[in-house]
Design an enzyme around this catalytic site. Structure first.
Site, short mmCIF file in Angstrom:
data_model
loop_
_atom_site.label_atom_id
_atom_site.label_comp_id
_atom_site.label_asym_id
_atom_site.label_seq_id
_atom_site.Cartn_x
_atom_site.Cartn_y
_atom_site.Cartn_z
N CYS A 421 7.57 -8.89 8.16
CA CYS A 421 6.72 -8.33 7.11
C CYS A 421 5.69 -7.37 7.70
O CYS A 421 5.37 -7.43 8.87
CB CYS A 421 6.04 -9.44 6.33
SG CYS A 421 5.42 -10.75 7.35
N ASP A 453 -15.12 5.28 4.07
CA ASP A 453 -15.13 4.85 2.67
C ASP A 453 -13.69 4.60 2.24
O ASP A 453 -12.79 4.53 3.08
CB ASP A 453 -15.81 5.92 1.82
CG ASP A 453 -16.63 5.29 0.70
OD1 ASP A 453 -16.03 4.54 -0.09
OD2 ASP A 453 -17.86 5.54 0.64
#
Ligand SMILES: Cc1cc2nc3c(=O)[nH]c(=O)nc-3n(C[C@H](O)[C@H](O)[C@H](O)COP(=O)(O)OP(=O)(O)OC[C@H]3O[C@@H](n4cnc5c(N)ncnc54)[C@H](O)[C@@H]3O)c2cc1C
Length: 759
Positions: A421, A453
């Site tokens: 994964c 951000d």
């Protein structure tokens, strides 16, 4: 082919230097890999010389490849990472090797096998006027330069060799043999070449028996070499040697083969050194200072078993060093190594004749040379013809013992591998890896990595347009730092090919799971390489995403800026009949890296290909624009023909491609001829239908290369014919040494196929 392994990396053994001991370590780990243990070899040379055959190479009996071990291939066999770099220090507290050209390299166990350095500083003028034989790896260049000077020198000439140990005597005779042959071949009288051999002692070959010494005294006498005994050279000037007894000797060339010392950078490592600067080691080859740091070969001084500095000891130390490195990572007791007291030296006289020396034994003859030749060639085959590898397809339990947090991380890495994964890399690992990196500041980046951000924000000034591109590919080399550079350069190529400037980039990275410290190292190396390239291109990294995946891979979305007035100036569709086709960099990366994966490429081919892939297209695009380029693209996966057809089609033209004019990377023709081609090649070859009279060209050795997919390839552009020559010159001046005019643009004809090949 590189051995697949499902075992995450738990321990790093770093080998500094590719000397005679480390090649043995690599071979042994190649044959018997230890799951969970990764080797990294840091060496400034890809081809490391085997000292036993060096005199034979100088005498002209061997080629360069006969006497050099290809570390890049050997490392490939050992599934080791090969870092072409120079160690310049150690941070032992942080367990890192400081390198000249990349971020520090972490280790769990370290081994140093860097040979010795010439001791020139204590003789005035020697550093400026003498040619040191050490470091031995750098002697080849100096020898070739000397050879050129002697052959090009009119009239008589004298060469002085300082140091009459085995190395000095052997070297003198080998040089004399070769240079006399070269002079004869050039129609010159070899008698004009005078050799002097100087030594501070009374005896030559002081560590050998008297019969061996007498044999060499006779050879030197017969060959007209003037021997200066008790001649301690205390200063050197241009063309002159001065000895301690006040004598002066004229010499056009001065070769230095005296005692050597340890590299100066070792002094700051805190490791205990002997009076000559060699690292003090115990019988287990661990340094007396730090059990996690080992040393072998000339650089090591075995405190309880002092021995002569000779390649034979370096070679012998390889197997015990490999065994003890393995035992150290497995936390087993180490085995002491016993050095031989007497060893067989086969010392050659340059003319396919040799003298054998062992303790009090001596014998000589042409047969001794043939015997030595047989031994040496057999030794070298061990490093070029590899035995079948052990099947490591099945995940084996790692014998590396981990405790606490590390053991938990290892378990989770194994679970992740099995599940396959793609989770995110932990925030702390990421912030540590990225913490030391410094993307350049740009005033038009309003929100970037300096104040991260959710997303980056950039300004596009009026009159500018934005250019977008994205590229992503998996690592094709085992050096994450260089891979980072190539990946960034490859992604930037599209921006430059449009005539734009790069502004900002976001990265996407997948790293195989593992211990946090190992993942952090890979990320640091890879991102450092990438940021260096982005910064140099004026492009700032503004963000990215890093996840775990089965393979190391990296890509970038890059944004560029272009004056609106320039939009479309460098497109694919602007070619005009009469234009000249220019390529800025050589082709061949696809076949070369396919060969590299099969251990079929020479290390220096890979070095040159990587250097080319790391060269930015930025300056090239500027030169092309300045010379009125009418169309441009960067060469990537579709290969030369694929990209050319992408240009001829929208331009409504045909093109003639000259095969002999193509700049080709060294080795690419050989690997293509051997049928080693990229896995992308078959898809590209479908485009052969774009070739007129294609059947006539299939046997040309360069034919397969027009389909060869490129990574970080050069720019392919059309330039008005009258400016083409100046353009190629300007490209060469800008550093694109292999830039070439490779064809011309033709008016579109009646034939369906747009491309005509020519010799
Ligand atoms: C002319 C001549 C002939 C000789 N013939 C013989 C002989 O027949 N038999 C014999 O036993 N001995 C011989 N010797 C001695 C022999 O050359 C040395 O003993 C031997 O080379 C030492 O091997 P090593 O493995 O310690 O280091 P080296 O062979 O010197 O290898 C050191 C390696 O480390 C690399 N390296 C160095 N510094 C760094 C760094 N900072 N970072 C990264 N990489 C680094 C170098 O590029 C090189 O690849 C000869 C010497 C001379 C001068």
């Amino acid at each position: 082919m590189k051995k697949p392994t499902d075992s995450p990396v738990l321990r790093d053994i770093v080998l500094v230097g590719g000397g005679h001991s480390h090649v043995g370590v690599l071979r042994r780990f190649g044959m018997h890999p230890v799951p969970g243990v990764r080797l990294t070899v840091i060496c400034r040379d890809t081809h490391t010389p085997y000292s036993g055959m060096l005199p034979g190479y100088i005498a002209g009996h061997y080629t360069y490849d006969d006497v050099h071990i290809d570390l890049c291939r050997l490392a490939g066999f050992a599934s080791a990472r090969f870092y072409r770099d120079e160690a310049v220090g150690l941070d032992r507290a942080a367990r890192k090797v400081l390198c000249r050209g990349r971020p520090p390299v972490p280790y769990d166990q370290l081994s140093i096998n860097i040979g010795s350095t010439p001791m020139l500083a204590n003789v005035a003028g020697a550093s400026e006027h003498a040619i040191p034989v050490k470091p031995i790896h750098a002697f080849n260049e100096r020898w070739l330069a000397l050879l050129g000077r002697v052959v090009g020198h009119p009239g008589a000439m004298s060469i002085a060799v300082v140091g009459a140990g085995a190395g000095g005597v052997e070297l003198t005779l080998a040089m004399q043999y070769r240079l006399q042959n070269e002079l004869r071949a050039a129609g010159r009288d070899p008698a004009g070449l005078q050799f002097h051999l100087l030594d501070s002692g009374e005896a030559i070959l002081p560590t050998h028996n008297s019969a061996v010494r007498s044999a060499f005294e006779a050879v030197l006498r017969d060959r007209g070499v003037v021997l200066h005994r008790n001649a301690k050279v205390d200063s050197v000037a241009a063309g002159q040697l001065h000895t301690a007894d006040g004598k002066a000797l004229h010499a056009d060339e001065i070769v230095w083969v005296t005692r050597a010392s340890g590299a100066p950078w070792l002094r700051a490592t805190g490791l205990a050194l002997d009076e000559s600067g060699f690292i003090r080691v115990t019988d287990t080859l661990q340094t007396v200072t730090d059990p996690d740091v080992f040393a072998a070969g000339d650089i090591a001084c075995m405190v309880s078993q002092p021995r002569e500095k000779a390649g034979v000891f370096a070679v012998r130390q390889g197997p015990p060093l490999a065994e003890n490195l393995r035992r150290a990572v497995e936390r087993h007791a180490l085995h002491p190594y016993r050095a031989q007291r007497h060893w067989l030296a086969l010392i050659s006289t340059g003319d396919k004749y040799a003298v054998a020396s062992r303790g009090g034994l001596h014998f000589q003859g042409a047969w001794v040379w043939r015997w030595k030749d047989w031994i040496d060639r057999r030794f070298m085959r061990r490093f070029s013809e590899f035995p079948p590898m052990q099947d490591s397809m099945q995940p084996a339990a790692s014998p590396v013992r981990l405790e606490g947090e590390e053991a938990a991380q290892a378990l989770s890495a194994i679970a992740m591998r099995c599940g396959g994964c793609g989770a995110k890399v932990g925030a702390t690992v990421l912030s540590r890896a990225l913490g030391g990196l410094h993307p350049i500041d740009r005033p038009d980046v309003l929100i970037g990595l300096h104040a991260p951000d959710d997303a980056a924000v950039v300004r596009v000034l009026p009159g500018k347009a934005m250019v977008h591109t994205v590229d992503f590919f998996r690592a094709f080399i085992d050096d994450p730092y260089v891979f980072g550079k190539v990946a960034a350069n490859h992604a930037l190529g599209d921006i430059f090919a449009m005539g734009a400037e790069a502004q900002s980039a976001t990265a996407i990275v997948t790293v195989p799971p593992g211990l946090e410290s190992k993942v952090e190292d890979v990320l640091t190396q890879m991102m450092s390489g990438a940021i260096e390239v982005l910064n140099a291109a004026g492009c700032t990294l503004v963000g990215g995403h890093t996840g775990e995946g089965a393979e190391l891979a990296m890509g970038f979305a890059v944004n560029g800026l272009i004056d609106e007035s320039m939009v479309g100036v460098l497109r694919k569709g602007g070619m005009r009949p009469g234009d000249v086709l220019i390529l800025t960099k050589p082709i061949g990366t696809g076949t070369l890296f396919a060969a590299h994966a099969k251990l079929e490429a020479r290390g220096r081919w890979i070095d040159a290909a990587l250097d080319s892939m790391c060269q930015s297209n930025r300056a090239g695009a500027q030169v092309l624009l300045a010379h009125g380029a009418t169309a441009c693209t960067d060469l990537t996966g579709f290969g030369l023909l694929g990209h050319l057809v992408e240009m001829t089609r929208p331009s409504g033209v045909d093109a003639e491609l000259s095969l002999s004019a193509l700049p080709v990377l060294e080795g690419a023709e050989e690997t293509a001829a051997a049928g080693i081609l990229s896995s992308l090649q078959p898809a590209n070859v479908r485009l052969r239908r774009a070739l007129r009279d294609q059947g006539a060209w299939v046997d040309d050795p360069r034919y397969p290369l027009i389909f060869d997919p490129q990574t970080a390839g050069g720019l392919l552009a059309s330039v008005p014919a009258e400016r083409a020559e100046a353009c190629v010159e300007a490209l060469k001046t800008a550093g694109y040494a292999r830039a070439a005019a490779i064809g011309r643009i033709l008016p579109q004809g009646d034939a369906l196929e747009p491309v005509v090949l020519a010799r």
